[in-house]
Scaffold this motif. Structure first.
Motif, PDB file in Angstrom:
ATOM      1  N   ALA A  45       0.834  -1.207   0.000  1.00  0.00           N
ATOM      2  CA  ALA A  45       0.000   0.000   0.000  1.00  0.00           C
ATOM      3  C   ALA A  45       0.864   1.250   0.000  1.00  0.00           C
ATOM      4  O   ALA A  45       0.557   2.239  -0.695  1.00  0.00           O
ATOM      5  N   ALA A  46       1.963   1.243   0.756  1.00  0.00           N
ATOM      6  CA  ALA A  46       2.866   2.392   0.777  1.00  0.00           C
ATOM      7  C   ALA A  46       3.513   2.612  -0.586  1.00  0.00           C
ATOM      8  O   ALA A  46       3.644   3.754  -1.058  1.00  0.00           O
ATOM      9  N   VAL A  47       3.901   1.523  -1.242  1.00  0.00           N
ATOM     10  CA  VAL A  47       4.498   1.641  -2.586  1.00  0.00           C
ATOM     11  C   VAL A  47       3.482   2.195  -3.577  1.00  0.00           C
ATOM     12  O   VAL A  47       3.803   3.053  -4.415  1.00  0.00           O
ATOM     13  N   VAL A  50       3.175   5.874  -3.367  1.00  0.00           N
ATOM     14  CA  VAL A  50       4.255   6.580  -4.069  1.00  0.00           C
ATOM     15  C   VAL A  50       3.923   6.700  -5.561  1.00  0.00           C
ATOM     16  O   VAL A  50       4.108   7.764  -6.168  1.00  0.00           O
ATOM     17  N   TYR A  51       3.412   5.618  -6.144  1.00  0.00           N
ATOM     18  CA  TYR A  51       2.992   5.682  -7.549  1.00  0.00           C
ATOM     19  C   TYR A  51       1.871   6.712  -7.722  1.00  0.00           C
ATOM     20  O   TYR A  51       1.869   7.476  -8.696  1.00  0.00           O
ATOM     21  N   ALA A  52       0.932   6.714  -6.803  1.00  0.00           N
ATOM     22  CA  ALA A  52      -0.196   7.647  -6.910  1.00  0.00           C
ATOM     23  C   ALA A  52       0.257   9.093  -6.836  1.00  0.00           C
ATOM     24  O   ALA A  52      -0.399   9.994  -7.383  1.00  0.00           O
ATOM     25  N   SER A  53       1.400   9.353  -6.176  1.00  0.00           N
ATOM     26  CA  SER A  53       1.892  10.728  -6.067  1.00  0.00           C
ATOM     27  C   SER A  53       2.329  11.278  -7.418  1.00  0.00           C
ATOM     28  O   SER A  53       2.456  12.493  -7.577  1.00  0.00           O
ATOM     29  N   PHE A  54       2.555  10.390  -8.389  1.00  0.00           N
ATOM     30  CA  PHE A  54       2.914  10.842  -9.733  1.00  0.00           C
ATOM     31  C   PHE A  54       1.686  11.164 -10.578  1.00  0.00           C
ATOM     32  O   PHE A  54       1.816  11.534 -11.742  1.00  0.00           O
ATOM     33  N   GLY A  55       0.498  11.004 -10.002  1.00  0.00           N
ATOM     34  CA  GLY A  55      -0.722  11.339 -10.725  1.00  0.00           C
ATOM     35  C   GLY A  55      -1.124  10.261 -11.716  1.00  0.00           C
ATOM     36  O   GLY A  55      -0.884   9.061 -11.510  1.00  0.00           O
TER      37      GLY A  55
END
Length: 215
Positions: A45-47, A50-55
Motif C-alpha cells: 500500500a505504501a508503494v 508513491v505511484y499515486a503521487s505521480f498522478g
C-alpha cells in the motif's frame, strides 16, 4: 525505443541513482524474510501511494504491470498446493512489492545516471579485462527493457483477443520473441551509430608549420 523513465522533479527523481540502487538492495534484503501477509500488504500500500503521487502517469505505470497477473496466479496456486494459503498470499505480495520498488527506481532514474552509478562498483573489474561501461550499460538496459517487454506482450495479447476468441497460443509467444529480438537489433544499431564501445580515434596530426623566414 527505451522506455521506462518518467520525467519529474519529485524527491525520488532528485535522489542520486547510486542512493536509489543501494536503497533498493537494502529494501530487498529486508523484504525477503517477511512472511506476514498483513505486513507485506501495508508495504505494498505504501508503494502504491508513491505511484499515486505521480498522478495519472503513476496509475498508468502500475497498470502496465498487469501482464504479471497470470504469473502471480500460477505462483499463488502452486504455493497453496505446496504450502498454505498464508504462504501463497505472502509470496505473491512479496513479488509484487519487489517488482514495483525496482520499477520506482527505473521510472525515476535516467539511463545515463543509472549507468554511471552501476559503473562505479564495477571499475575494479577493469584490471581483469572487463569493460565497466559495457557491463553497466547491459545492466541498465535489462532494467529498462522489463517494462518495455511487458507492454509489448500486453499489446500483442490484446490484439490477439480482439481478433480471435481463442486463448493466446504458441504463435503469440513466437511473435513476442521475434519482436524482442528485433528491438534488441535496433538498439544495437543505434549504439553502433553512436560509436559506443569503439576505440577512441587518435587525433589527427597538427599541420606542419612553415619554416621559411618572413620577408
Amino acid at each position: 525505443m527505451i522506455a521506462g523513465y518518467l520525467s519529474g522533479t519529485s524527491l525520488l527523481h532528485r535522489l542520486p541513482a547510486g542512493v536509489k540502487l543501494i536503497a533498493l538492495a537494502v529494501l530487498s534484503v529486508f523484504i525477503l524474510p517477511i512472511g506476514d501477509p498483513l505486513v507485506l500488504a501495508f508495504v505494498l500500500a505504501a508503494v502504491l501511494l508513491v505511484y499515486a503521487s505521480f498522478g495519472r502517469r503513476g496509475v498508468l505505470r502500475i497498470l502496465e504491470w498487469r501482464s504479471l497477473l497470470p504469473l502471480l496466479a500460477i505462483i499463488f496456486a502452486l504455493q497453496v498446493w505446496a504450502a498454505s494459503l498464508s504462504v501463497a498470499v505472502a509470496s505473491v505480495l512479496r513479488i509484487a512489492v519487489m517488482v514495483l520498488i525496482a520499477d520506482l527506481v527505473t521510472l525515476s532514474t535516467r539511463l545515463q545516471d543509472m549507468m554511471d552509478a552501476i559503473a562505479v562498483p564495477l571499475k575494479p573489474l577493469a584490471r581483469f579485462g572487463v569493460d565497466p561501461e559495457r557491463l553497466s550499460l547491459a545492466v541498465a538496459l535489462v532494467l529498462r527493457f522489463v517494462p518495455v517487454l511487458l507492454e509489448s506482450w500486453r499489446a500483442r495479447e490484446e490484439a490477439w483477443r480482439a481478433r480471435s476468441p481463442r486463448r493466446p497460443g504458441l504463435v503469440l509467444i513466437g511473435a513476442f520473441f521475434s519482436g524482442a529480438l528485433s528491438t534488441a537489433d535496433q538498439v544495437a544499431e543505434a549504439l553502433d551509430a553512436r560509436g559506443f564501445g569503439m576505440p577512441d580515434q587518435p587525433e589527427p596530426p597538427a599541420p606542419p608549420t612553415s619554416s621559411r623566414p618572413n620577408p
